[in-house]
Write a protein that holds these residues in place. Structure first.
Motif, PDB file in Angstrom:
ATOM      1  N   TYR A  72       0.834  -1.202   0.000  1.00  0.00           N
ATOM      2  CA  TYR A  72       0.000   0.000   0.000  1.00  0.00           C
ATOM      3  C   TYR A  72       0.869   1.252   0.000  1.00  0.00           C
ATOM      4  O   TYR A  72       0.608   2.204  -0.742  1.00  0.00           O
ATOM      5  CB  TYR A  72      -0.969   0.022   1.190  1.00  0.00           C
TER       6      TYR A  72
ATOM      7  N   ALA B 153       3.930   1.468  -1.149  1.00  0.00           N
ATOM      8  CA  ALA B 153       4.557   1.564  -2.473  1.00  0.00           C
ATOM      9  C   ALA B 153       3.557   2.142  -3.473  1.00  0.00           C
ATOM     10  O   ALA B 153       3.902   3.011  -4.286  1.00  0.00           O
ATOM     11  CB  ALA B 153       5.046   0.202  -2.928  1.00  0.00           C
ATOM     12  N   ALA B 154       2.309   1.676  -3.391  1.00  0.00           N
ATOM     13  CA  ALA B 154       1.262   2.174  -4.286  1.00  0.00           C
ATOM     14  C   ALA B 154       1.023   3.663  -4.043  1.00  0.00           C
ATOM     15  O   ALA B 154       0.871   4.454  -4.974  1.00  0.00           O
ATOM     16  CB  ALA B 154      -0.026   1.384  -4.074  1.00  0.00           C
ATOM     17  N   TRP B 155       1.012   4.049  -2.782  1.00  0.00           N
ATOM     18  CA  TRP B 155       0.807   5.453  -2.409  1.00  0.00           C
ATOM     19  C   TRP B 155       1.914   6.328  -3.001  1.00  0.00           C
ATOM     20  O   TRP B 155       1.645   7.373  -3.597  1.00  0.00           O
ATOM     21  CB  TRP B 155       0.785   5.596  -0.874  1.00  0.00           C
TER      22      TRP B 155
ATOM     23  N   GLN C 167       3.785   5.677  -5.547  1.00  0.00           N
ATOM     24  CA  GLN C 167       3.647   5.706  -7.006  1.00  0.00           C
ATOM     25  C   GLN C 167       2.612   6.749  -7.429  1.00  0.00           C
ATOM     26  O   GLN C 167       2.875   7.574  -8.301  1.00  0.00           O
ATOM     27  CB  GLN C 167       3.230   4.303  -7.490  1.00  0.00           C
ATOM     28  N   VAL C 168       1.448   6.725  -6.779  1.00  0.00           N
ATOM     29  CA  VAL C 168       0.399   7.702  -7.078  1.00  0.00           C
ATOM     30  C   VAL C 168       0.902   9.113  -6.803  1.00  0.00           C
ATOM     31  O   VAL C 168       0.664  10.035  -7.586  1.00  0.00           O
ATOM     32  CB  VAL C 168      -0.874   7.420  -6.237  1.00  0.00           C
ATOM     33  N   SER C 169       1.633   9.258  -5.708  1.00  0.00           N
ATOM     34  CA  SER C 169       2.141  10.572  -5.345  1.00  0.00           C
ATOM     35  C   SER C 169       3.069  11.133  -6.423  1.00  0.00           C
ATOM     36  O   SER C 169       2.893  12.277  -6.866  1.00  0.00           O
ATOM     37  CB  SER C 169       2.861  10.484  -4.006  1.00  0.00           C
TER      38      SER C 169
ATOM     39  N   THR D 150       3.337  10.177  -9.583  1.00  0.00           N
ATOM     40  CA  THR D 150       2.567  10.366 -10.820  1.00  0.00           C
ATOM     41  C   THR D 150       1.769  11.671 -10.760  1.00  0.00           C
ATOM     42  O   THR D 150       1.775  12.463 -11.700  1.00  0.00           O
ATOM     43  CB  THR D 150       1.587   9.192 -11.058  1.00  0.00           C
ATOM     44  N   SER D 151       1.103  11.905  -9.635  1.00  0.00           N
ATOM     45  CA  SER D 151       0.278  13.110  -9.489  1.00  0.00           C
ATOM     46  C   SER D 151       1.126  14.370  -9.561  1.00  0.00           C
ATOM     47  O   SER D 151       0.759  15.343 -10.217  1.00  0.00           O
ATOM     48  CB  SER D 151      -0.454  13.115  -8.151  1.00  0.00           C
TER      49      SER D 151
ATOM     50  N   ARG E 227       2.295  14.997 -13.066  1.00  0.00           N
ATOM     51  CA  ARG E 227       1.151  15.414 -13.887  1.00  0.00           C
ATOM     52  C   ARG E 227       0.776  16.875 -13.611  1.00  0.00           C
ATOM     53  O   ARG E 227       0.569  17.659 -14.522  1.00  0.00           O
ATOM     54  CB  ARG E 227      -0.028  14.487 -13.594  1.00  0.00           C
ATOM     55  N   LEU E 228       0.723  17.234 -12.338  1.00  0.00           N
ATOM     56  CA  LEU E 228       0.380  18.606 -11.977  1.00  0.00           C
ATOM     57  C   LEU E 228       1.421  19.592 -12.485  1.00  0.00           C
ATOM     58  O   LEU E 228       1.099  20.703 -12.903  1.00  0.00           O
ATOM     59  CB  LEU E 228       0.201  18.738 -10.466  1.00  0.00           C
TER      60      LEU E 228
ATOM     61  N   ARG F 121       3.260  19.156 -15.178  1.00  0.00           N
ATOM     62  CA  ARG F 121       3.087  19.249 -16.618  1.00  0.00           C
ATOM     63  C   ARG F 121       1.946  20.205 -16.966  1.00  0.00           C
ATOM     64  O   ARG F 121       2.004  20.936 -17.924  1.00  0.00           O
ATOM     65  CB  ARG F 121       2.766  17.867 -17.203  1.00  0.00           C
TER      66      ARG F 121
END
Lengths: 92, 80
Positions: B61, B63-65, B67-69, B71-72, B75-76, B78
């Protein structure tokens, strides 16, 4: 944690320069908190969608990792799409 | 206290508070997801396989968090 307690009287002792600095600091922290709230909710939603198999180890495998990235990216696409569509409705 | 040390103290307290809130939210989500995934039929005690599953789930969880962090954030960056 020994919290030095501050009260309103203390805050009034702040000079203008420090007040400005604090305002800027709070704005930045607020923005960080908003982003973090999005990350918490995305991690929640995407974990449910992407980690579906048996949990055999603590690392994300390649498939899970890709899925988490795509899930987050698509969520941002969706929220852009919502805004666009709402604008279209408003204009028509 | 002078202005400088009041400022420093405000900053310290705000940072601590945010860090605590962040940790609380993470812990809450880990408990929710991993309890659901690892404790299928609650018995009289946590079995060792449930405990192993839970620890691995917890690491997954986080690691997933992360990754999302990242990525976000990219993205923001960009988009802005």
């Amino acid at each position: 944690m020994d919290n030095l307690s501050l009260d309103t009287a203390d805050l009034e002792k702040l000079n203008e320069k420090d007040k400005t600095e604090l305002r800027q600091f709070l704005q930045n922290e607020n923005q960080k908190a908003r982003i973090q709230a999005t990350v918490h909710s995305l991690a929640d939603v995407c974990f449910k969608k992407c980690i579906t198999g048996m949990i055999k180890n603590g690392k994300l495998d390649k498939t899970e990792e890709n899925c988490m990235v795509n899930c987050a990216e698509r969520f941002f696409d969706i929220s852009t799409l919502t805004m666009k569509h709402l604008q279209n409705i408003r204009q028509s | 206290m002078d202005s400088e040390s009041i400022k420093t103290e405000v900053i310290r307290q705000v940072r601590t508070q945010y860090a605590i809130d962040n940790a609380k939210q993470l812990i809450e989500k880990i408990n929710e997801h991993c309890f659901e995934r690892c404790v299928l039929k609650p018995g009289p005690s946590l079995s060792s396989s449930e405990q192993t599953c839970f620890t691995q789930c917890m690491e997954k969880y986080m690691a997933a968090w992360n990754q999302v962090s990242s990525t976000s954030i990219s993205r923001l960056q960009r988009e802005n």
